[in-house]
Write an enzyme that holds these catalytic residues in place. Structure first.
Site, PDB file in Angstrom:
ATOM      1  N   ARG A   1       1.031  -1.086   0.222  1.00 58.21           N
ATOM      2  CA  ARG A   1      -0.148  -0.096  -0.013  1.00 58.21           C
ATOM      3  C   ARG A   1       0.806   1.195   0.054  1.00 58.21           C
ATOM      4  NH1 ARG A   1      -5.409   1.543   3.419  1.00 58.21           N
ATOM      5  NH2 ARG A   1      -6.236   0.140   1.985  1.00 58.21           N
TER       6      ARG A   1
ATOM      7  N   HIS B   1      -7.600   0.373  -6.430  1.00 61.98           N
ATOM      8  CA  HIS B   1      -7.682  -0.324  -5.159  1.00 61.98           C
ATOM      9  C   HIS B   1      -8.513  -1.625  -5.619  1.00 61.98           C
ATOM     10  CE1 HIS B   1      -7.812  -1.478  -1.115  1.00 61.98           C
ATOM     11  NE2 HIS B   1      -8.666  -0.523  -0.719  1.00 61.98           N
TER      12      HIS B   1
ATOM     13  N   GLN C   1     -10.268  -4.085  -3.065  1.00 65.40           N
ATOM     14  CA  GLN C   1     -11.673  -3.652  -2.686  1.00 65.40           C
ATOM     15  C   GLN C   1     -12.585  -3.965  -3.616  1.00 65.40           C
ATOM     16  OE1 GLN C   1     -12.140  -1.416   0.037  1.00 65.40           O
ATOM     17  NE2 GLN C   1     -14.109  -2.069  -0.471  1.00 65.40           N
TER      18      GLN C   1
ATOM     19  N   ASP D   1     -17.175   7.103  -1.417  1.00 65.04           N
ATOM     20  CA  ASP D   1     -16.037   6.999  -0.742  1.00 65.04           C
ATOM     21  C   ASP D   1     -15.699   8.400  -0.282  1.00 65.04           C
ATOM     22  OD1 ASP D   1     -13.145   6.306  -0.180  1.00 65.04           O
ATOM     23  OD2 ASP D   1     -12.505   6.389  -2.426  1.00 65.04           O
TER      24      ASP D   1
ATOM     25  N   CYS E   1     -16.552   1.856   0.713  1.00 64.90           N
ATOM     26  CA  CYS E   1     -15.227   1.175   1.019  1.00 64.90           C
ATOM     27  C   CYS E   1     -14.942   1.269   2.406  1.00 64.90           C
ATOM     28  CB  CYS E   1     -14.135   1.538   0.038  1.00 64.90           C
ATOM     29  SG  CYS E   1     -13.852   3.162  -0.065  1.00 64.90           S
TER      30      CYS E   1
ATOM     31  N   ARG F   1     -13.919  -8.541   2.312  1.00 68.20           N
ATOM     32  CA  ARG F   1     -12.409  -8.560   1.965  1.00 68.20           C
ATOM     33  C   ARG F   1     -11.651  -9.542   2.346  1.00 68.20           C
ATOM     34  NH1 ARG F   1     -10.206  -3.200   1.752  1.00 68.20           N
ATOM     35  NH2 ARG F   1      -8.800  -4.343   1.036  1.00 68.20           N
TER      36      ARG F   1
HETATM   37  N1   CP Z   1     -11.584  -0.032   2.556  1.00 69.64           N
HETATM   38  C1   CP Z   1     -10.145  -0.127   2.927  1.00 69.64           C
HETATM   39  O1   CP Z   1      -9.303  -0.490   2.467  1.00 69.64           O
HETATM   40  O2   CP Z   1     -10.058   0.150   4.224  1.00 69.64           O
HETATM   41  P1   CP Z   1      -8.602   0.399   4.965  1.00 69.64           P
HETATM   42  O3   CP Z   1      -7.966   1.498   4.343  1.00 69.64           O
HETATM   43  O4   CP Z   1      -8.916   0.470   6.503  1.00 69.64           O
HETATM   44  O5   CP Z   1      -7.528  -0.786   4.722  1.00 69.64           O
HETATM   45  N1  NVA Z   2     -10.208   6.718  -1.474  1.00 64.75           N
HETATM   46  C1  NVA Z   2      -9.561   6.387  -0.213  1.00 64.75           C
HETATM   47  C2  NVA Z   2      -9.908   4.954  -0.244  1.00 64.75           C
HETATM   48  C3  NVA Z   2      -9.787   4.326   1.380  1.00 64.75           C
HETATM   49  C4  NVA Z   2      -9.936   2.934   1.295  1.00 64.75           C
HETATM   50  C5  NVA Z   2      -8.238   6.738   0.125  1.00 64.75           C
HETATM   51  O1  NVA Z   2      -7.381   6.589  -0.861  1.00 64.75           O
HETATM   52  O2  NVA Z   2      -7.850   7.091   1.032  1.00 64.75           O
END
Ligand code: CP
Ligand code: NVA
Length: 302
Positions: free
Chosen positions: A99, A126, A129, A220, A260, A288
Site C-alpha cells: 500500500r 484499489h 476492494q 468514498d 469502501c 474483503r
Molecule cells: N477499505 C479499505 O481499504 O480500508 P482500509 O484503508 O482501512 O484498509
Molecule cells: N480513496 C480512499 C480509499 C480508502 C480505502 C483513500 O485513498 O484514502
C-alpha cells in the site's frame, strides 16, 4: 502472477476468485491449512484497518503467517531502493502486499520481486476492494444486470470500479465535481472493455442524474489518504456529492448502499444512510477477508 489492477485480470480468473471465495466462505474448501509454511509481507506506507487486518487474518486462517512492515520499518526508497527490497524480500517471503502513494512504486516492486505482488491500494487503484465489492453485489443481487452509481472523488476506488464494472459487465455511472473526474485514459480503457462485455460507462457532473435506476449507490471519502490538507476545501466542493436519503430515493429502486470505508459520517454520507436499512457496508468489509483468501490461494499456491 501479480494482482496490480483489475484491468490486467482475465474474466475467467475473476470468476475463479469468486468461486473459490464462495467455497471458502461456506467452509467447503477441501484442504485445512493450504498455505501452511507460507509467509506474506505487508508493506504499508499509509494507514489501514480493513486491508491490513483482513490480509493478516486470511494468512493465519489459511495456515500461513504475515509480517507487517510499516513506514518506519524498511523506509522504502529512503533507506533502500524499491527494487532492492523486492529482490531481498523474495528470498524470505512467498508474497507481498503493498500500500503506497505513487502507483509506479507497486509496479516497480512487482518488476523486481520474484514472488507475487498484490496492490493493497495506491493513489491510482484499489483492486482488492472492488473485487470484493463485486462479490458482495453478486451475493446480494445475484447474477442479474446491475447498475452501480459511484458518487464522489474520481480517484483510486472509482478507477478500480471503472475497470471492474467494465470487466464483469455492470453498468457504471460516476458523478464527481468538475476537476475531480477519473483519469481520462482509465475511462477510455474501461469503455473499450465495456464494448465487449455490454456494460455502459458514464462520467457525469450530477449525482442525482447518476443514481437514476441504480441498484447500488457507492461512495468514498472526499479527501483520500495523502489529501488531508485539502479536507476543508473539498467539503465545499463536494457538497452536492453526498449520499443522502433524498439521493437514494431518486434511484426509484430498492437500492443498496456501499462504502469502501473508512467513512466520514455527515460528509460523503449521512449517518441515517450508512447506518440505515439499505447499507451493506459491514458485509462488504467482511467480504474483503473471504475474497482475499481466495486471491492468496490462487497467487501463493497451496
Ligand atoms: N477499505 C479499505 O481499504 O480500508 P482500509 O484503508 O482501512 O484498509
Ligand atoms: N480513496 C480512499 C480509499 C480508502 C480505502 C483513500 O485513498 O484514502
Amino acid at each position: 502472477m501479480n494482482l496490480i489492477s483489475i484491468h490486467e485480470l482475465e474474466r475467467d480468473f475473476i470468476e475463479e476468485i469468486f468461486s473459490k471465495t464462495s467455497l471458502l466462505k461456506e467452509g467447503g474448501f477441501p484442504k485445512k491449512e493450504p498455505l501452511s509454511g507460507k509467509t506474506l509481507a505487508l508493506i504499508f506506507e499509509k494507514p489501514s484497518t480493513r486491508t491490513r487486518v483482513s490480509f493478516e487474518v486470511a494468512m493465519f486462517q489459511l495456515g500461513g503467517s504475515s509480517i507487517y512492515l510499516g513506514q518506519d520499518d524498511i523506509q522504502l526508497g529512503v533507506r533502500e531502493q524499491v527494487k532492492d527490497v523486492g529482490k531481498v524480500l523474495s528470498r524470505y517471503v512467498d508474497g507481498i502486499v503493498m500500500r503506497t502513494f505513487a502507483h509506479e512504486r507497486i509496479v516497480e516492486m512487482a518488476e523486481a520481486a520474484d514472488v507475487p505482488v498484490i496492490n493493497g491500494l495506491s493513489d491510482k487503484l484499489h483492486p482488492c476492494q472492488v473485487l470484493s465489492d463485486i462479490y458482495t453485489i453478486r451475493e446480494k443481487a445475484g447474477m442479474r444486470k446491475i447498475k452501480v452509481a459511484f458518487i464522489g472523488d474520481g480517484n483510486n476506488v472509482a478507477h478500480s470500479w471503472l475497470y471492474g464494472a467494465a470487466k464483469v459487465g455492470f453498468d457504471l455511472a460516476i458523478a464527481t465535481p468538475p476537476g475531480y473526474e477519473p483519469l481520462p485514459e482509465i475511462v477510455q480503457s474501461a469503455i473499450e472493455t465495456a464494448k465487449k462485455t455490454g456494460s455502459k460507462i458514464e462520467v457525469l457532473g450530477d449525482a442525482f442524474e447518476a443514481v437514476v435506476d441504480a441498484d447500488i449507490v457507492y461512495t468514498d471519502v472526499w479527501a483520500s489518504m495523502g489529501k488531508e490538507e485539502e479536507k476543508e476545501k473539498r467539503k465545499e466542493i463536494f457538497g452536492n456529492f453526498r449520499v443522502t436519503e433524498k439521493l437514494i430515493k431518486k434511484t426509484g429502486k430498492d437500492t443498496l448502499v456501499m462504502h469502501c470505508l473508512p467513512a466520514h459520517r455527515g460528509e460523503e454520507i449521512t449517518e441515517g444512510v450508512i447506518d440505515g436499512p439499505a447499507s451493506v457496508v459491514l458485509d462488504q468489509a467482511e467480504n474483503r477477508l473471504h475474497v482475499q483468501k481466495a486471491i492468496l490461494l490462487l497467487l501463493l499456491g497451496g
